[in-house]
Design a protein around this motif. Structure first.
Motif, mmCIF file in Angstrom:
data_model
loop_
_atom_site.group_PDB
_atom_site.id
_atom_site.type_symbol
_atom_site.label_atom_id
_atom_site.label_comp_id
_atom_site.label_asym_id
_atom_site.label_seq_id
_atom_site.Cartn_x
_atom_site.Cartn_y
_atom_site.Cartn_z
ATOM 1 N N MET A 299 30.438 29.311 33.691
ATOM 2 C CA MET A 299 31.445 28.946 34.687
ATOM 3 C C MET A 299 32.717 28.434 34.004
ATOM 4 O O MET A 299 32.680 27.889 32.904
ATOM 5 C CB MET A 299 30.919 27.852 35.614
ATOM 6 C CG MET A 299 29.824 28.281 36.568
ATOM 7 S SD MET A 299 30.448 29.387 37.873
ATOM 8 C CE MET A 299 29.795 30.950 37.275
ATOM 9 N N LYS A 300 33.823 28.615 34.691
ATOM 10 C CA LYS A 300 35.095 28.051 34.244
ATOM 11 C C LYS A 300 35.921 27.681 35.465
ATOM 12 O O LYS A 300 35.607 28.053 36.602
ATOM 13 C CB LYS A 300 35.854 29.041 33.349
ATOM 14 C CG LYS A 300 36.333 30.300 34.057
ATOM 15 C CD LYS A 300 37.106 31.187 33.103
ATOM 16 C CE LYS A 300 37.647 32.428 33.811
ATOM 17 N NZ LYS A 300 38.416 33.284 32.885
ATOM 18 N N SER A 301 36.985 26.959 35.249
ATOM 19 C CA SER A 301 37.814 26.469 36.351
ATOM 20 C C SER A 301 38.652 27.595 36.936
ATOM 21 O O SER A 301 38.810 28.668 36.338
ATOM 22 C CB SER A 301 38.719 25.340 35.854
ATOM 23 O OG SER A 301 39.590 25.821 34.833
ATOM 24 N N TYR A 302 39.223 27.329 38.114
ATOM 25 C CA TYR A 302 40.180 28.262 38.700
ATOM 26 C C TYR A 302 41.475 28.229 37.882
ATOM 27 O O TYR A 302 41.891 27.170 37.380
ATOM 28 C CB TYR A 302 40.482 27.881 40.146
ATOM 29 C CG TYR A 302 39.309 28.037 41.084
ATOM 30 C CD1 TYR A 302 39.046 29.246 41.697
ATOM 31 C CD2 TYR A 302 38.467 26.953 41.365
ATOM 32 C CE1 TYR A 302 37.972 29.391 42.574
ATOM 33 C CE2 TYR A 302 37.395 27.082 42.226
ATOM 34 C CZ TYR A 302 37.152 28.304 42.825
ATOM 35 O OH TYR A 302 36.074 28.449 43.683
ATOM 36 N N SER A 398 38.561 40.991 33.145
ATOM 37 C CA SER A 398 38.170 40.747 34.537
ATOM 38 C C SER A 398 36.914 39.888 34.589
ATOM 39 O O SER A 398 36.062 39.954 33.699
ATOM 40 C CB SER A 398 37.919 42.075 35.258
ATOM 41 O OG SER A 398 36.895 42.819 34.591
ATOM 42 N N ASP A 399 36.813 39.069 35.648
ATOM 43 C CA ASP A 399 35.652 38.216 35.842
ATOM 44 C C ASP A 399 34.592 38.945 36.658
ATOM 45 O O ASP A 399 34.901 39.826 37.473
ATOM 46 C CB ASP A 399 36.058 36.927 36.560
ATOM 47 C CG ASP A 399 37.023 36.095 35.731
ATOM 48 O OD1 ASP A 399 36.898 36.114 34.493
ATOM 49 O OD2 ASP A 399 37.908 35.437 36.319
ATOM 50 N N SER A 400 33.337 38.578 36.442
ATOM 51 C CA SER A 400 32.247 39.245 37.156
ATOM 52 C C SER A 400 32.198 38.770 38.611
ATOM 53 O O SER A 400 32.549 37.625 38.922
ATOM 54 C CB SER A 400 30.913 38.964 36.465
ATOM 55 O OG SER A 400 30.520 37.628 36.666
ATOM 56 N N SER A 401 31.759 39.659 39.480
ATOM 57 C CA SER A 401 31.659 39.315 40.905
ATOM 58 C C SER A 401 30.584 38.256 41.146
ATOM 59 O O SER A 401 30.754 37.359 41.990
ATOM 60 C CB SER A 401 31.353 40.563 41.728
ATOM 61 O OG SER A 401 30.148 41.185 41.281
#
Length: 425
Positions: A299-302, A398-401
């Motif tokens: 996880m990472k921040s917005y 791109s980030d994973s869904s």
């Protein structure tokens, strides 16, 4: 009569000339023979002398003045072993005498002296102390040799042997991924401190100075212009490392370091322990920063944006608070082992072993409840000003869904179970 006299005189002169020429020729032949004999004699004498010099004469080496110089071990044998308090042990070796003896027990199989030696062997305790003194102070081999009363080559040998022994046989017992039960305990403690559930560790990287090779020097240059290795580490809530990677040069991006690590290849083996949050099954995960991709286990921040909602901003703030454990762990690591913040004299191929050894020793000290002196932290902070850490480069992929769904579920969980927090960063 005159003709006969003239002929007689001519004949006499001819005979005399012939005799003179014959004598001259004989003399020349004798001289030639003598010259050949003399030269042959000289050549034979020269060959004999050469043979004697090559095969029988002693080598013309420098005379050895002594087999072993007399060196004083008084500081170690009398002062350290008999007079040092625990505070002095921590100041010089970063641990108390009790912890030091326990570490010697761990290194007994790999660093003990051989039974058969020409000279009296240096005991195990002194070998371990020399290695710890080098790692904690990053002093020159000559300085450490004078302190312990040994030769500087002996210091180098013990430091290399200690690090190799630590990496080959001890590090796996000090740095290892948590099992299921331990992972659940870590997640509970993280949630109690920072309100975010299912955190099993925090991941980040730091740059360690290295003496780079002449060929490929640019590969080791980081964005701040100094050569380094990238140390990627995952820590738990007690500031202990449970995964490290320190083989990538300073030019590598944090996301590239992650993808080349064993952690990324074996992420499916990490404990899952799923938990239902806002209608989504959330497994245990690791907290990262914007340099890493968003995955179902990372996880990472917005990202900073004018469109970030109060709930997302509160999530970001909780995440940053939890990631302070990473900063504290790196600070303690470098405060204890200053070899990680100075330009050391280790060969660049051996530096990863030194880094891994320091991480293992950090965990050992944390397990033994060895405190970090504030003076060490201040000194380390001053040294790091000379080699500032590169800033974070955001991940451009791109980030994973699945990662986005889990992050949204965590945001909703925090909104329902924790007060909104406004970021102060």
């Amino acid at each position: 009569m005159d003709n006969v006299a003239n002929l007689s005189i001519a004949y006499f002169l001819s005979a005399l000339l012939f005799v003179q020429m014959r004598c001259t020729l004989s003399v020349l032949l004798i001289l030639l023979r003598e010259g050949r004999r003399h030269r042959r004699m000289l050549m034979e004498c020269s060959s004999a002398a050469t043979a004697v010099m090559l095969h029988f004469a002693p080598r013309t080496s420098r005379y050895r003045e002594c087999w072993m110089r007399v060196r004083s071990k008084d500081w170690w044998e009398r002062v350290v072993l008999k007079e040092f308090t625990d505070a002095e042990w921590r100041e010089h070796f970063r641990m108390s005498r009790r912890s030091f003896d326990k570490l010697c027990g761990l290194m007994e199989q790999t660093l003990s002296p051989q039974d058969v030696t020409v000279r009296a062997p240096i005991p195990l305790q002194m070998r371990v102390a020399i290695a710890l003194f080098k790692l904690s102070n990053c002093a020159e081999y000559r300085v450490i040799a004078n302190q312990f009363g040994v030769h500087k080559s002996t210091v180098k040998k013990f430091v290399y042997s200690f690090c190799k022994g630590m990496v080959s046989s001890v590090i796996h017992s000090l740095i290892q991924a948590p099992a299921a039960e331990e992972a659940r305990a870590i997640a509970r403690r993280f949630e109690q401190k920072f309100s975010i559930p299912q955190i099993v560790g925090c991941i980040d990287s730091t740059h360690i100075p290295v003496l780079p090779p002449r060929d490929g020097y640019k590969d080791f240059m980081n964005r701040n212009g100094w050569p380094s290795y990238v140390l990627q580490a995952v820590v738990d809530d007690t500031y202990r490392f449970w995964n490290i990677n320190c083989k990538m040069p300073g030019c590598a991006h944090d996301a590239s370091v992650l993808r080349q690590s064993v952690l990324f290849d074996q992420a499916q083996l990490l404990p899952k322990e799923p938990r239902e949050l806002s209608g989504v099954s959330v497994n245990l995960f690791i907290l990262g920063n914007q340099a890493y991709p968003l995955l179902d286990w990372l996880m990472k921040s917005y990202a900073d944006s004018p469109h970030v909602t109060p709930q997302q901003e509160s999530f970001n703030d909780c995440l940053r608070s939890a990631r302070t454990t990473m900063e504290i762990a790196f600070s303690r690591l470098k405060s204890r082992w200053k070899v990680l913040i100075k330009k050391s004299d280790f060969h660049y191929t051996f530096t990863p072993s030194v880094i891994a050894t320091c991480c293992a020793l950090h965990n050992f000290c944390e397990n033994e409840k060895e405190m970090v002196s504030p003076s060490w932290t201040e000194e380390a902070a001053a040294l790091e000003h000379g080699l500032p850490q590169p800033g974070v480069r955001s991940y451009s992929g791109s980030d994973s869904s699945d990662g986005q769904k889990i992050r949204l579920a965590l945001t909703d969980y925090l909104q329902a179970n924790a007060p909104l927090r406004k970021s102060v960063f």
